[in-house]
Motif scaffolding. Structure first.
Motif, PDB file in Angstrom:
ATOM      1  N   TYR A  29       0.830  -1.199   0.000  1.00 29.97           N
ATOM      2  CA  TYR A  29       0.000   0.000   0.000  1.00 29.97           C
ATOM      3  C   TYR A  29       0.865   1.250   0.000  1.00 29.97           C
ATOM      4  N   GLU A  96      -7.347   3.115  -6.608  1.00 28.29           N
ATOM      5  CA  GLU A  96      -7.350   2.287  -5.395  1.00 28.29           C
ATOM      6  C   GLU A  96      -8.527   1.329  -5.394  1.00 28.29           C
ATOM      7  N   MET A  97      -9.671   1.839  -5.819  1.00 26.81           N
ATOM      8  CA  MET A  97     -10.872   1.015  -5.836  1.00 26.81           C
ATOM      9  C   MET A  97     -10.748  -0.130  -6.844  1.00 26.81           C
ATOM     10  N   PHE A 100      -8.261  -2.694  -5.684  1.00 25.29           N
ATOM     11  CA  PHE A 100      -8.881  -3.501  -4.623  1.00 25.29           C
ATOM     12  C   PHE A 100      -9.688  -4.637  -5.246  1.00 25.29           C
ATOM     13  N   PHE A 104      -8.745  -8.696  -5.447  1.00 25.06           N
ATOM     14  CA  PHE A 104      -9.785  -9.566  -4.918  1.00 25.06           C
ATOM     15  C   PHE A 104     -10.116 -10.673  -5.927  1.00 25.06           C
ATOM     16  N   TYR A 272     -12.503  -6.330  16.543  1.00 29.66           N
ATOM     17  CA  TYR A 272     -13.193  -5.433  15.640  1.00 29.66           C
ATOM     18  C   TYR A 272     -13.735  -4.217  16.389  1.00 29.66           C
TER      19      TYR A 272
ATOM     20  N   LEU B  74     -22.224   2.436  -3.383  1.00 28.81           N
ATOM     21  CA  LEU B  74     -20.932   2.178  -4.025  1.00 28.81           C
ATOM     22  C   LEU B  74     -20.780   2.992  -5.307  1.00 28.81           C
ATOM     23  N   TRP B  80     -16.963   3.293  -0.304  1.00 28.79           N
ATOM     24  CA  TRP B  80     -16.556   1.904  -0.554  1.00 28.79           C
ATOM     25  C   TRP B  80     -17.092   0.963   0.491  1.00 28.79           C
ATOM     26  N   PHE B  82     -18.221  -2.374   1.596  1.00 36.16           N
ATOM     27  CA  PHE B  82     -18.224  -3.783   1.225  1.00 36.16           C
ATOM     28  C   PHE B  82     -18.884  -4.631   2.301  1.00 36.16           C
ATOM     29  N   ARG B 132     -11.746   7.641   5.135  1.00 36.50           N
ATOM     30  CA  ARG B 132     -11.588   8.075   3.761  1.00 36.50           C
ATOM     31  C   ARG B 132     -11.259   6.829   2.931  1.00 36.50           C
ATOM     32  N   ILE B 134     -10.045   3.905   1.175  1.00 37.04           N
ATOM     33  CA  ILE B 134      -9.768   2.503   1.399  1.00 37.04           C
ATOM     34  C   ILE B 134     -10.087   2.064   2.825  1.00 37.04           C
ATOM     35  N   SER B 137     -13.536   0.713   3.117  1.00 37.31           N
ATOM     36  CA  SER B 137     -13.740  -0.649   2.625  1.00 37.31           C
ATOM     37  C   SER B 137     -13.197  -1.662   3.617  1.00 37.31           C
ATOM     38  N   THR B 140     -15.788  -1.828   6.555  1.00 38.68           N
ATOM     39  CA  THR B 140     -17.056  -2.472   6.242  1.00 38.68           C
ATOM     40  C   THR B 140     -16.863  -3.946   5.892  1.00 38.68           C
ATOM     41  N   PHE B 141     -15.764  -4.236   5.199  1.00 37.01           N
ATOM     42  CA  PHE B 141     -15.464  -5.635   4.875  1.00 37.01           C
ATOM     43  C   PHE B 141     -15.259  -6.426   6.168  1.00 37.01           C
ATOM     44  N   MET B 268     -19.708 -12.509  -2.109  1.00 43.25           N
ATOM     45  CA  MET B 268     -19.321 -11.129  -2.353  1.00 43.25           C
ATOM     46  C   MET B 268     -18.687 -10.989  -3.730  1.00 43.25           C
ATOM     47  N   VAL B 272     -20.175  -8.434  -6.438  1.00 49.15           N
ATOM     48  CA  VAL B 272     -19.314  -7.347  -6.922  1.00 49.15           C
ATOM     49  C   VAL B 272     -19.112  -7.490  -8.432  1.00 49.15           C
ATOM     50  N   VAL B 276     -19.830  -4.717 -11.241  1.00 50.09           N
ATOM     51  CA  VAL B 276     -18.743  -4.226 -12.093  1.00 50.09           C
ATOM     52  C   VAL B 276     -19.051  -4.501 -13.558  1.00 50.09           C
ATOM     53  N   MET B 280     -21.155   0.376 -12.382  1.00 48.20           N
ATOM     54  CA  MET B 280     -21.595   1.043 -11.168  1.00 48.20           C
ATOM     55  C   MET B 280     -21.977   2.475 -11.500  1.00 48.20           C
ATOM     56  N   ARG B 324     -15.645   0.789 -16.803  1.00 47.75           N
ATOM     57  CA  ARG B 324     -16.930   1.402 -16.472  1.00 47.75           C
ATOM     58  C   ARG B 324     -18.085   0.410 -16.562  1.00 47.75           C
TER      59      ARG B 324
END
Lengths: 295, 353
Positions: A29, A96-97, A100, A104, A272, B74, B80, B82, B132, B134, B137, B140-141, B268, B272, B276, B280, B324
């Motif tokens: 990162y 970044e998105m 990610f 994944f 968490y 999203l 972000w 997730f 902010r 990342i 995500s 939430t992940f 997931m 996702v 995608v 989105m 996109r």
């Protein structure tokens, strides 16, 4: 007294493992701005590489550590070329998105390929060094956990020396600190990216071999390490190497304490909640800086 | 992109990038394609004779509701999140628990499930507000995974642990013949999709939607212009959570079971990928993506391992080749075709006069 000793031992072993996995994520990162969701899969692949080497060839187990590191290094490089490189320098899309999501996707692909080859069954893996020593009458440490801690700490010290002393390590640090300045000084940023992804994956691979005797080798073996590493890197603040090491031991301590004094199933939820509280107070983790200064 | 706006933008068409042109004005659905789609969607279970395929389509519709709700956060808000699957599962579990322990009618139960999911979503939104990109995500992940692990580890009997909950009589139509029942499930889910789509359409076209997109594209400027990030993001999390909960409740009532397998990495990845692939931040993207991938999934039912590999490869390829998604790409292509046609027209009219 015994419980305290047990907790401390657990903390050192778990913390070192977490540090080994999480530091790869934070390095990647820091340099690339990619949150590598394939890191957990690298742990799993490391375990499988060692398992295959031991079962197929019967070589001594320390060699399989090297094999696992090499295999995961190559897989990390492959991840860079397939999932990250095509996205670099793309305009109008959140880098970044998308990175990610692509890492994944890589994790999903690798995991299902391993599932296809080896099947879902858990495979036992012998400790690198069987046996245990007794500290008191009730507390004992297996030699394997000693090795785990020793190898992990050795690898971390080695990484630290590499980053601060060697040419490539300094290049990685420079790119992480300031990409434009590093480029102006003639550092080939793309090559640094490749090496960083490789090293990060190799560290996870080594962790995978060390974890294999504890958690068995199976295709989903990377899920839990990924989650724990994510918790560590949020706690530490992404991109901070020193913060990640501190955070690993703090998280290691917390999860060991919860598991020993309460219930092991509650370790992750408690962590968490801790993370949530930390983030509410410090949105960039304990060591993360809001702006670009990192490493 | 209709013909009138096409001819007025002809002069600027060359100088402006196509992506900007396609965002000028609100996206309008033509009445004829919309009517045709609606008729086909309503008549589909009458044409399909196998209960299996009606079931597949029902699942696709439930996923459409979920993906629409996810897309609001999203795609339109650019947050972000997730953790949507956990919200979805909470909706499902709430619906199951309510119908197991009380006797209130099912439409009300679905609303209750939606409200419960909305509340959880709002709780999740509060720490996310300070974070902010990342970090959101990650948070939430992590939330989704922790919820899943907690449900699996639960031994108190409330959630049923790994096996989940079953034995509740969802819509109260268990006495129907299987074929008629699967059709009823389909139509109820279709109604859910229609309501969600209408709600999203109204939100996206309202000042709220504009504010959300402004916050996504330039947070600092939007905030300076008086768009409150806190208020807008909380509202978008709340609405999105509500519809995710409704989707969960629809799932629970249609299949008569909720279990931790509603969540997890595999699910997931699938959802996702749908978002995608479709694109989105568009209204029809989640619908198209869900339809395409459900079809792929159903065709590959017999090869579960290859199915996941293929899913990963599709996800990777789409992000790399057309980031996109399919719908914006098609919209871009038709936009270009139309402006090309309009150019020809205007050239003709000029030469004839």
């Amino acid at each position: 007294m015994n419980a305290i000793l047990q907790t401390l031992v657990s903390t050192v072993v778990q913390g070192s493992m977490l540090a080994l996995i999480a530091i790869g994520m934070t390095l990647v990162y820091g340099t690339l701005r990619v949150l590598n969701m394939a890191q957990g899969v690298m742990v799993m692949v490391g375990g499988f590489a060692a398992y295959t080497t031991v079962v197929r060839t019967g070589l001594p187990t320390w060699i399989c550590l090297i094999v696992a590191a090499v295999v995961t290094f190559l897989l990390g490089v492959l991840t860079y070329y397939s999932a990250v490189k095509p996205l670099l320098g793309r305009v109008g899309v959140d880098f970044e998105m998308t990175a990610f999501i692509t890492t994944f996707a890589i994790a999903t692909i690798v995991q299902s390929v391993v599932l296809l080859i080896y099947g879902p069954r858990q495979k036992p893996f012998d400790p690198l060094w069987p046996g245990r020593i007794d500290i008191t009458s009730d507390v004992s440490i297996t030699y394997h956990s000693l090795i785990m801690a020793a190898v992990a700490i050795g690898a971390l010290v080695g990484l630290g020396l590499f980053l601060s002393r060697s040419r490539y390590g300094l290049a990685i640090t420079a790119v992480a600190q300031n990409l434009d300045a590093a480029r102006l000084m003639g550092i080939p940023a793309r090559r640094v990216y490749v090496v960083t992804m490789g090293i990060a994956a190799a560290l996870a691979g080594i962790a995978g071999v060390l974890l294999a005797p504890l958690y068995f080798v199976y295709p989903n073996a990377g899920d839990l390490p990924l989650l724990q590493a994510l918790i560590v890197v949020i706690f530490a603040g992404l991109g901070s190497v020193r913060g990640t090491i501190y955070a690993s031991y703090i998280i290691g301590f917390l999860s060991a304490a919860v598991a020993i004094y309460w219930k092991s199933a509650y370790a992750l939820p408690v962590l968490y909640v801790v993370i949530l509280l930390v983030l509410v107070v410090r949105p960039n983790g304990i060591a993360g800086k809001p702006q670009e200064a990192r490493l | 992109m209709n013909a009138a706006s096409g001819s007025t933008t002809v002069s600027t068409a060359k100088s402006q990038p196509a992506s900007i042109r396609s965002f000028l004005g609100w996206p309008k659905a033509g009445p004829i394609p919309l009517a045709v789609t609606a008729v086909v969607a309503i008549a589909l279970p009458l044409v399909l004779h196998s209960t299996y395929w009606v079931g597949v389509c029902t699942l696709a519709l439930i996923w459409m509701v979920l993906n629409q709700s996810w897309n609001l956060v999203l795609g339109y808000s650019g947050i972000w999140n997730f953790g949507q699957l956990a919200i979805y599962a909470i909706g499902g579990y709430t619906a199951a628990l309510v119908s197991l322990h009380t006797g209130i009618p099912w439409p009300l139960t679905i609303v209750v499930a939606g409200v419960a999911a909305m509340l959880v979503s709002l709780v999740l939104a509060i720490p996310s507000l300070r974070l902010r990109g990342i970090y959101v995500s990650l948070l939430t992940f992590g939330f989704a995974e922790v919820v899943r692990l907690l449900v699996i580890a639960d031994s108190s009997g409330v959630t049923g642990g790994t096996f989940g909950l079953s034995g509740f009589d969802g819509f109260g139509i268990s006495a129907m013949a299987p074929e008629a029942r699967s059709r009823t499930f389909y139509w109820i889910a279709l109604l859910g999709v229609a309501i969600t789509l209408l709600a999203m359409y109204l939100i996206v076209r309202s000042p709220l939607g504009t504010g959300l997109m402004a916050l996504r594209d330039n947070p600092a400027l939007a905030a300076a212009r008086g768009v409150s990030p806190m208020k807008y993001q909380l509202v978008s999390f709340g609405i999105s959570g509500f519809f995710a909960g409704v989707a969960g409740a629809l799932y629970a009532f249609t299949y008569g079971v909720v279990s931790p397998s509603l969540m997890g990495l595999g699910q997931m990845t699938l959802l996702v990928t749908m978002l995608v692939v479709g694109g989105m931040g568009t209204l029809s993207g989640p619908l198209v993506g869900t339809a395409i991938l459900t079809l792929v999934q159903a065709e590959l039912q017999n090869w579960p391992e290859i199915r996941l590999i293929l899913l990963g490869v599709i996800l990777l390829a789409i992000v790399v080749l057309m980031p996109r998604g399919v719908v914006p790409l098609l919209a871009h292509r038709t936009g270009r075709l139309k402006s090309w046609m309009a150019q020809g027209n205007s050239a003709q009219t000029k030469s004839s006069t």
